[in-house]
Design an enzyme around this catalytic site. Sequence first.
Site, PDB file in Angstrom:
ATOM      1  CB  CYS A 231     -50.184  14.070 -49.908  1.00  0.00           C
ATOM      2  SG  CYS A 231     -48.437  14.398 -49.578  1.00  0.00           S
TER       3      CYS A 231
ATOM      4  CB  CYS B 174     -49.944  16.536 -58.545  1.00  0.00           C
ATOM      5  SG  CYS B 174     -49.276  17.952 -57.907  1.00  0.00           S
TER       6      CYS B 174
ATOM      7  CB  CYS C 123     -45.894  22.218 -63.790  1.00  0.00           C
ATOM      8  SG  CYS C 123     -46.203  21.159 -62.411  1.00  0.00           S
TER       9      CYS C 123
ATOM     10  CB  CYS D  76     -46.051  10.020 -55.596  1.00  0.00           C
ATOM     11  SG  CYS D  76     -45.264  10.853 -54.200  1.00  0.00           S
TER      12      CYS D  76
ATOM     13  CB  CYS E 218     -51.561  14.469 -53.697  1.00  0.00           C
ATOM     14  SG  CYS E 218     -50.537  14.472 -55.171  1.00  0.00           S
TER      15      CYS E 218
ATOM     16  CB  SER F 281     -45.613  20.163 -49.780  1.00  0.00           C
ATOM     17  OG  SER F 281     -45.345  20.420 -51.133  1.00  0.00           O
ATOM     18  CG  LEU F 282     -45.283  23.314 -43.237  1.00  0.00           C
ATOM     19  CD1 LEU F 282     -44.138  22.355 -42.977  1.00  0.00           C
ATOM     20  CD2 LEU F 282     -44.892  24.725 -42.793  1.00  0.00           C
ATOM     21  CG  HIS F 283     -49.750  20.814 -47.659  1.00  0.00           C
ATOM     22  ND1 HIS F 283     -49.758  21.956 -48.428  1.00  0.00           N
ATOM     23  CD2 HIS F 283     -49.267  19.841 -48.480  1.00  0.00           C
ATOM     24  CE1 HIS F 283     -49.310  21.685 -49.652  1.00  0.00           C
ATOM     25  NE2 HIS F 283     -49.007  20.419 -49.700  1.00  0.00           N
TER      26      HIS F 283
ATOM     27  N   GLY G  24     -44.980  12.928 -58.593  1.00  0.00           N
ATOM     28  CA  GLY G  24     -43.794  12.355 -57.965  1.00  0.00           C
ATOM     29  C   GLY G  24     -43.106  13.269 -56.972  1.00  0.00           C
TER      30      GLY G  24
ATOM     31  CD  GLU H  78     -51.442  14.355 -64.884  1.00  0.00           C
ATOM     32  OE1 GLU H  78     -52.266  13.472 -64.647  1.00  0.00           O
ATOM     33  OE2 GLU H  78     -51.420  15.435 -64.270  1.00  0.00           O
TER      34      GLU H  78
END
Length: 345
Positions: free
Chosen positions: A119, A336, A108, A115, A122, A217-219, A162, A93
């Site tokens: 996560c 994503c 993007c 991947c 995701c 990406s901490l989240h 990814g 994508e």
Amino acid sequence: MNSKLSIHGFLPEEIEAFCKEQGQPAFRAKQIFDWLYVKCVTSAEEMQNLPAPFRAQLSDHFTFHCLEKIEIQGRKGETQKLLCKLCDNEMIETVIIPAPRRKKNTICISGQVGCRFGCAFCASGQKGLLRNLTAGEIVDQVMEAAQELGGRPDNVVFMGIGEPFDNYDEVMKAVRILNHPDGLKIGARRITLSTCGVVPGIERLAEEGLQVELSVSLHAPDEETRSKIMPVNKIWSMGELLEACRTYTKKTKRIITFEYTLIKDVNDSVEQAHQLARRLEKFLCRVNLIPLSPVEEFDGERPDSDTMRVFAQVLERAGINTTLRDSKGSALKAACGQLRAHRLR
Ligand code: SAH
């Protein structure tokens, strides 16, 4: 399956080597690069200042089109999502995010098919990693999107499918091609690499001497919460990650953006905001808060607007530059990997 290599995966010096092998002068490489990225042609036949036999050799060796657009969601001028098929029928994508008022378009792009990091929220990682993309397939996404936009994009972010640092070499090669002064000339500062926390990638990037932007990406504000939603935290802990980020900012003097997806009752409390603020104290960074985009595979919800605003305020009062981004793509399944996941189902 097409076994030819994508010409968009080659730097000018590599095209030059090919020209020499074919008995052509070195300056042909610059001409080819100009046709590809300034005039944006999609076949060797259109490269009028090259001798016809050499054009045929180029067509024999390279493909000029390694992606096929199979679905476009959204209208021109608004956020658009392209689903593209690769030559082995896998799908990726690419999202086009125009900002007409600021006249700054962002694309993007994906760096892998699937991947491996999984996560929880995701859609990209639900079926694991299928394969890496080549530099050519990465650059080709920008070319396809540029065609939709009617011009080159201002910004490129690796926030599609990814993990860029899990395909480090091809991603960095694509960055150099996109950035090349004879090509699209997309400034390094306008290219963002986003990582889920692959520490060796951050360490390598610090040594590249490239001015690209780094997003992490901490989240989550603590190890336990992060491990629950991001399995990568069990490989490289948040402690190690933040240490690597500190070293990166010291070495490069470049600011890091921490991405923080807000998920109701998981990582959105006032206490967690304070905890995060403490962890990021005196850090050369900014924080991007993003409300969760609903995905079918994860039953979390986004917090209400007040909760998100309070979370942002806590960070701001602690002196951390914070933005609360509304995720524009949600109506388009733009989180994503959602469009690809939908097709796979
Ligand atoms: N692998 C890289 C880049 C791809 S994801 C990374 O993890 O950074 C780009 C960003 O979108 C990441 O911050 C990711 O965590 C976030 N994201 C993924 N799914 C999401 C969702 N459903 N809602 C909100 N953000 C999401």
